[in-house]
Design an enzyme around this catalytic site. Structure first.
Site, PDB file in Angstrom:
ATOM      1  N   ARG A   1       1.776   6.499   1.347  1.00 19.34           N
ATOM      2  CA  ARG A   1       2.811   7.521   1.179  1.00 19.34           C
ATOM      3  C   ARG A   1       3.257   8.169   2.469  1.00 19.34           C
ATOM      4  NH1 ARG A   1      -0.611   8.977  -3.135  1.00 19.34           N
ATOM      5  NH2 ARG A   1      -0.030   7.786  -4.962  1.00 19.34           N
ATOM      6  N   VAL A   2       2.420   8.216   3.484  1.00 18.34           N
ATOM      7  CA  VAL A   2       2.845   8.905   4.717  1.00 18.34           C
ATOM      8  C   VAL A   2       2.861   7.995   5.936  1.00 18.34           C
ATOM      9  CG1 VAL A   2       2.079  11.171   3.952  1.00 18.34           C
ATOM     10  CG2 VAL A   2       0.520   9.738   5.220  1.00 18.34           C
TER      11      VAL A   2
END
Ligand code: ATP
Ligand code: MG
Length: 581
Positions: A445-446
């Site tokens: 996600r990051v």
């Protein structure tokens, strides 16, 4: 409060001494207190005064203990301040000037029951949650339960010498672990004691095992890559420094291998690694340490081991202890990678503890706070702001699933805490697709923000292509006559999947990954037989290292893939394949 105070001494106090004692007692416990003398010739010099549960230990032994505690305090202080000799000297002087006999009661408690590494004790009324207590036998324990009139303690050692009625003393300290640069290259237990037989470890102070996670102001976004050296992960699920990426899969699907490969890939990258083994067989840990040693990776690695035969309390605190060591390095501005292998066993150890402490069981018999158990651990991973040195702690927790069920209690909990997951699948693993990364269910996600520009440009539409391939594969499984376009698309997808295979302990560098991706997405491998594709890949990489070392160095050093370099890779690869054919 008992209205009688007992004075134990070898000799009865004289009149003046008695008056002094009474004055002290009346000050503390009120006027109607009575002082009784008990002769105890074993005390020789000094005396012991008890009033109810309060004990004032002024015997030679008690004073020695006070002195030891004071020294230990000074030592922990040394870890926080600069250990310059001048400062240390001033500290010692101040401690000597400030020294006075302890008039705060030293609380003592008595063991009521003991068993399975859990002790229930009475007394110790003002003990705090998480405090370390010491038993007569020298074994330490941590207070994990405060009930009316009694406490529950988890033991960090053998319970053999603890019997009903034995004494337990407060230390007024929370659990901590010695930390220092000396830990690099060592294998230690959850309390920081060496397990590798290489002698004592020189520490640089103490750190609490449980520490609050850095706040929002103290952090900065994840913006630097943590390369795993695995093509299938770095290209599609990039991990950034400070991220928490879960590795999840059934047993024997290559979870540990991914973690170890990532450690091996940190050679000469300035990243320090911590491998926390929880509840594993000692032989598995020995094998892992063997691989790290063979590849000269122990010099930047610490292994914290609480194996399956260790008591549950040690398995419970091992990941926190590992994190404390990691935080020590992070605070010094270093980038740290920590692996928790694995958190399912950690949750099981905590469940055993909680049930023995008679906490009420919830779903799957785990206690209600099992979510907090892991969230407070994983929240400690961070990328610190530049004011705080800019260090980072990247976590790769591992979770084992049963029959691929990611919706079980512990997996869902940890999936929701982490910033993404690498999902490993047994079917892929047994089909020879290793690492067995399921491209559809994995996500980061990051990490995208941290991926190098070169990698971003090189992988292009790789994920999309693979998704299309998977869909097409399902639909065309049973049909025999396929049109040319579909067959080509299938062969391309198969080739891509094959190129993502990578043997354990053979990480690829950034430029190698870029070369493979660029040439694969440009269909350079189209004419290569599927079984030969990996050999051809290796030959191609060798060719690039030999003939195009300038191009490799540019990509490796700048992290940028210019259009001309991309064109060059495609031209060279196509030329190379022509010669192969
Ligand atoms: P466990 O559930 O027992 O912890 P695990 O999921 O951690 O297992 P590993 O121990 O990493 O799995 O791997 C299982 C076996 O598969 C090992 O023998 C390992 O050598 C092999 N293996 C894993 N990955 C690869 C790979 N990429 N190439 C070849 N062999 C591999
Ligand atoms: Mg494993």
């Amino acid at each position: 409060m008992d209205k009688k105070a007992y004075l134990y001494a070898a000799k009865a106090p004289d009149g003046a001494q008695q008056i002094r004692f009474l004055r002290f007692l009346k000050n503390k416990y009120g006027d109607d207190i009575e002082l009784c003398f008990v002769e105890d010739s074993s005390l020789k010099g000094g005396f012991k005064l008890t009033c109810g549960e309060d004990v004032y230990n002024w015997t030679a032994e008690g004073r020695l203990r006070q002195l030891k505690d004071m020294l230990a305090d000074m030592e922990s202080g040394r870890g926080l301040k600069a250990s310059e000799s001048g400062e240390l000297l001033a500290l010692i002087k101040k401690s000597i000037d400030d020294f006075h006999l302890n008039t705060v009661p030293e609380e003592e408690g008595r063991v009521k029951t003991v068993g399975d590494g859990i002790v229930v004790a009475s007394g110790l009324e003002s003990v705090t949650y998480g405090e370390i207590v010491v038993f007569e036998s020298g074994v330490k324990g941590m207070v994990q339960d405060l009930r009316k009139g009694e406490i529950g303690v988890i033991l960090f050692g053998d319970d053999e010498d603890i019997t009903e009625g034995s004494l337990v003393r407060r230390t007024k300290k929370t659990a901590g672990i010695p930390v220092g640069d000396g830990y690099l290259g060592r294998v230690v237990d959850a309390l920081g004691n060496p397990l590798d037989g290489l002698g004592d470890i020189e520490d640089d102070g103490y750190r609490a095992v449980e520490a609050p996670a850095p706040g929002i102001i103290e952090r900065q976004p994840v913006n630097e890559p943590m390369d795993t050296g695995l093509l299938s992960i770095d290209s599609m699920f990039p991990i950034g420094r400070g991220q928490r990426e879960l590795i999840i899969g059934d047993r024997q699907t290559g979870k540990t291998t991914i973690a170890i490969d990532t450690i091996l890939n940190q050679q000469d990258k300035g990243v320090l690694c911590i491998y926390v083994a929880i509840g594993q067989k000692a032989s598995s840990v020995a094998r892992t340490v063997g691989i790290l040693k063979k590849r000269d990776a122990m010099k930047y690695t610490v292994v914290v081991n609480a194996s399956a035969s260790d008591p549950a309390p040690l398995q419970y605190i091992a990941p926190y202890a590992g994190t404390a060591i990691g935080e020590y390095f992070m605070a010094k501005g270093k980038d740290v990678l920590i692996i928790y292998d694995d958190l399912s066993k950690h949750a099981i150890a905590y469940r055993a503890l909680s049930l023995l402490l008679e906490r009420s069981p919830g779903r799957e018999a785990y206690p209600g706070d099992v979510f907090y158990l892991h969230s407070r651990l994983l929240e400690r991973s961070a990328h610190l702001s530049d004011e705080l040195g800019g260090g980072s702690l990247t976590a790769l927790p591992i979770v084992e699933t049963q029959a691929g069920d990611v919706s079980a209690y512990i997996p869902t909990n940890i999936i929701s805490i982490t910033d993404g997951q690498i999902f490993l699948e047994s079917d892929l693993f047994f089909a020879g697709q290793r690492p067995a990364v399921n491209v559809g269910l994995s996500v980061s996600r990051v990490g995208g923000a941290a991926q190098t520009k070169a990698m971003k440009k090189a992988c292009g539409s790789l994920r999309l292509d693979l998704a299309q391939y998977r869909e097409m594969e399902v639909f065309t499984q049973f049909s025999s006559d396929l049109d040319e376009a579909t067959r080509k698309q299938l062969a391309y997808g198969q080739g891509l999947m094959r190129l993502l295979r990578q043997h354990s302990s053979s990480p690829l560098s950034l430029c190698e990954q870029v070369i493979v991706l660029v040439s694969a997405t440009a269909h350079c491998f189209a004419d290569v037989e599927i079984e030969k594709i990996l050999d051809v890949r290796n030959e191609l990489l060798e060719h690039f290292h030999r003939e195009e070392s300038g191009l490799c160095a540019t990509i490796e050093n700048t992290g940028i893939l210019s259009d001309t370099d991309k064109e060059r890779i495609i031209t060279v690869a196509k030329e190379f394949m022509k010669n192969k054919a």
